[in-house]
Design a protein around this motif. Structure first.
Motif, short mmCIF file in Angstrom:
data_model
loop_
_atom_site.label_atom_id
_atom_site.label_comp_id
_atom_site.label_asym_id
_atom_site.label_seq_id
_atom_site.Cartn_x
_atom_site.Cartn_y
_atom_site.Cartn_z
N TYR A 121 0.79 -1.22 0.00
CA TYR A 121 0.00 0.00 0.00
C TYR A 121 0.83 1.28 0.00
O TYR A 121 0.28 2.37 0.14
N ILE A 122 2.13 1.17 -0.13
CA ILE A 122 2.99 2.35 -0.09
C ILE A 122 3.87 2.34 -1.33
O ILE A 122 4.63 1.40 -1.57
N ARG A 123 3.77 3.39 -2.12
CA ARG A 123 4.58 3.47 -3.34
C ARG A 123 5.99 3.91 -2.98
O ARG A 123 6.20 4.92 -2.30
N ARG A 124 6.95 3.16 -3.51
CA ARG A 124 8.36 3.42 -3.19
C ARG A 124 9.14 3.66 -4.49
O ARG A 124 8.86 3.03 -5.51
N GLU A 125 10.14 4.49 -4.42
CA GLU A 125 11.07 4.64 -5.54
C GLU A 125 11.98 3.41 -5.61
O GLU A 125 12.52 2.97 -4.60
N HIS A 126 12.11 2.87 -6.81
CA HIS A 126 13.01 1.75 -7.08
C HIS A 126 14.16 2.25 -7.96
O HIS A 126 13.91 2.94 -8.96
N TYR A 127 15.39 1.87 -7.62
CA TYR A 127 16.56 2.29 -8.37
C TYR A 127 17.30 1.05 -8.87
O TYR A 127 17.55 0.11 -8.10
N VAL A 128 17.64 1.07 -10.16
CA VAL A 128 18.37 -0.05 -10.76
C VAL A 128 19.70 0.47 -11.28
O VAL A 128 19.75 1.47 -12.02
N TYR A 129 20.77 -0.22 -10.93
CA TYR A 129 22.11 0.14 -11.37
C TYR A 129 22.73 -1.04 -12.13
O TYR A 129 22.58 -2.20 -11.74
N VAL A 130 23.44 -0.72 -13.19
CA VAL A 130 24.20 -1.71 -13.93
C VAL A 130 25.66 -1.24 -13.96
O VAL A 130 25.96 -0.15 -14.45
N ASP A 131 26.52 -2.05 -13.37
CA ASP A 131 27.94 -1.70 -13.25
C ASP A 131 28.12 -0.32 -12.62
O ASP A 131 28.97 0.48 -13.03
N GLY A 132 27.28 -0.03 -11.63
CA GLY A 132 27.42 1.20 -10.85
C GLY A 132 26.71 2.40 -11.41
O GLY A 132 26.61 3.43 -10.75
N ASP A 133 26.17 2.29 -12.64
CA ASP A 133 25.47 3.42 -13.26
C ASP A 133 23.97 3.24 -13.11
O ASP A 133 23.44 2.14 -13.30
N LEU A 134 23.28 4.35 -12.80
CA LEU A 134 21.82 4.30 -12.69
C LEU A 134 21.24 4.02 -14.07
O LEU A 134 21.40 4.81 -15.01
N ALA A 135 20.54 2.89 -14.21
CA ALA A 135 19.95 2.50 -15.48
C ALA A 135 18.45 2.70 -15.53
O ALA A 135 17.87 2.81 -16.61
N LEU A 136 17.79 2.74 -14.36
CA LEU A 136 16.34 2.86 -14.32
C LEU A 136 15.91 3.32 -12.94
O LEU A 136 16.46 2.88 -11.93
N GLN A 137 14.95 4.24 -12.90
CA GLN A 137 14.29 4.64 -11.66
C GLN A 137 12.79 4.59 -11.92
O GLN A 137 12.30 5.12 -12.91
N TYR A 138 12.04 3.91 -11.04
CA TYR A 138 10.60 3.81 -11.24
C TYR A 138 9.87 3.69 -9.91
O TYR A 138 10.42 3.26 -8.91
N LYS A 139 8.62 4.13 -9.94
CA LYS A 139 7.72 3.99 -8.80
C LYS A 139 6.47 3.26 -9.31
O LYS A 139 5.74 3.80 -10.14
N PRO A 140 6.19 2.05 -8.85
CA PRO A 140 5.04 1.29 -9.36
C PRO A 140 3.72 1.99 -9.04
O PRO A 140 3.63 2.79 -8.11
N GLY A 141 2.70 1.63 -9.80
CA GLY A 141 1.36 2.12 -9.51
C GLY A 141 0.70 2.77 -10.70
O GLY A 141 1.34 3.47 -11.48
N ARG A 142 -0.59 2.54 -10.87
CA ARG A 142 -1.38 3.13 -11.94
C ARG A 142 -1.93 4.49 -11.52
O ARG A 142 -2.03 4.81 -10.32
N ASP A 143 -2.32 5.27 -12.51
CA ASP A 143 -3.03 6.51 -12.21
C ASP A 143 -4.35 6.20 -11.50
O ASP A 143 -4.77 6.92 -10.60
N SER A 144 -5.01 5.11 -11.94
CA SER A 144 -6.29 4.72 -11.35
C SER A 144 -6.50 3.23 -11.54
O SER A 144 -6.07 2.66 -12.55
N CYS A 145 -7.19 2.61 -10.59
CA CYS A 145 -7.60 1.21 -10.72
C CYS A 145 -9.06 1.07 -11.12
O CYS A 145 -9.57 -0.05 -11.22
#
Length: 402
Positions: free
Chosen positions: A300-324
């Protein structure tokens, strides 16, 4: 978003409600393509110039293909001993919540240059929201069955079932996933020479609440119906990858269980892997979803997710739809997520990581050229708390290279 027109037109009872079933992708991430069947507008019919293979040949125009892999397979109590009830021809029950089919030569010959995965879930005696997945297993040639933990597997798609009362319409919910990146796997001659390719449909369910809450479910242990199908055409050239490296499939990812993260108390997971040779282009394919339904739980809590490949930030995302709200119609069993009346977008965004009845996004992370040797993937969710030691972010990952 809806399934392609050829799928929606199939005269099959389980697809009668298929059109317009899916929604827009989860919150926008940076540096990744979300391959969850979000293509809208022009639905290709294979009538464009050429045959779709990029060589300019206009002599052959392939018709789109719809390939049924499983149809109305019954799933049973995921916690119970495996039942011995009959299954459709060609289907192998690996457990009550996991069924598999080996792709035939005819199936493989039908694969063109684009690929969509369709799933249809039917209501039986489980009226809660559950997690489901589509997997691909690489099984030694000729094996009549296999033990999932003993073969290489990748997760191709993930979804959440709605709260469904089998006595109320609609009794089916459809899902669609864009999966063009799977074409190079299904058409890899070296891979096909060594392995049979089996597709798995997983739907976990339990009947205990429905046994007392749903008329007709007393003492029953069947939980859902599941169907799996593919749509393929030649509207676009095939993606160019010839190497597959499975790294994780539905691994535990949390901060309280030994081995589920880099260290206890930290929601960070590091995967080291090795490329056998230099590659001109590579990508990583990632699936995660946030679970934990206790008070203050991660669901029930949206969190920032950070993905790194070889130390470099490759992706940042927060799951969740605008509406269900688009999925309310499939939630025919009263529940505490939807409630009796519509919620505003702001309300949904205040707590919803995913929607019962919706897909979970497959995130494709472009990597580009990479050298042979050891590399490092890291996913970090620094704000996750996992109150009372509950919850999990099931984690799947594989690499494709050329």
């Amino acid at each position: 978003m809806s399934l392609p027109a050829p799928l929606a037109a199939i005269p099959c009872a389980c697809l009668l409600t298929i059109v317009g079933a899916c929604a827009s992708p989860e919150g926008e991430g940076e540096g990744a393509t979300e391959a969850n069947g979000t293509a809208e507008g022009d639905e290709s019919s294979g009538d464009g110039d050429g045959d779709g293979d990029g060589d300019g040949d206009t002599d052959t125009k392939l018709e789109p293909e719809v390939i049924w892999v499983m149809e109305d397979v019954v799933f049973y109590d995921g916690y119970a001993a495996t039942v011995d009830e009959p299954v459709p021809e060609g289907v192998v029950r690996l457990s009550n919540s996991l069924h598999a089919v080996k792709l035939s030569d005819e199936h493989l010959a039908s694969i063109q240059t684009t690929f969509k995965i369709g799933v249809v879930v039917g209501a039986l005696c489980d009226n809660y929201d559950r997690i489901g997945s589509v997997h691909l297993a690489l099984v030694p040639k000729g094996a009549p069955t296999y033990v999932p933990a003993e073969v290489e597997r990748v997760e191709l798609a993930r979804f959440i079932t709605p709260f469904m009362n089998m006595n109320k319409e609609p009794t089916t919910v459809p899902y669609e996933f864009d999966a063009d990146n799977v074409v190079p796997i299904l058409t890899d001659d070296e891979l096909l020479a060594e392995y049979d390719l089996w597709f798995e449909l997983s739907i976990f369910g339990v009947p205990y609440a429905a046994n007392t809450e749903i008329p007709g479910c007393e003492e029953r242990n069947d939980t859902q119906l599941g169907s799996l199908l593919f749509y393929t055409d030649s509207a676009e050239p095939a993606e160019d990858f010839n190497h597959l490296l499975p790294l994780a499939i539905s691994e535990s990812f949390n901060n309280y269980a030994e081995g589920a993260s880099d260290e206890l108390g930290v929601t960070r997971k590091t995967i080291e892997f090795e490329l056998e040779q230099d590659t001109d282009n590579a990508q990583l394919v990632l699936i995660t979803s946030n679970h934990g339904a206790n008070a203050g739980g991660e669901e029930y809590i949206r969190r920032e997710h950070y993905v790194y490949v070889d130390g470099d930030l490759a992706l940042q995302y927060k799951p969740g739809r605008d509406s269900c709200e688009p999925f309310r119609k499939y939630n025919t069993q009263g529940n505490g997520i939807y409630g009796p009346s519509p919620k505003s977008d702001e309300e949904w965004q205040s707590f919803s990581n995913w929607c019962p009845g919706d897909v979970i996004d497959t995130r494709i992370i472009p990597w580009g050229p990479a050298s042979a040797g050891v590399h490092e993937f890291v996913i970090d969710v620094p704000d996750a708390t996992f109150v009372d030691g509950q919850g999990n972010f099931p984690f799947s990952l594989y690499v494709q290279a050329q």
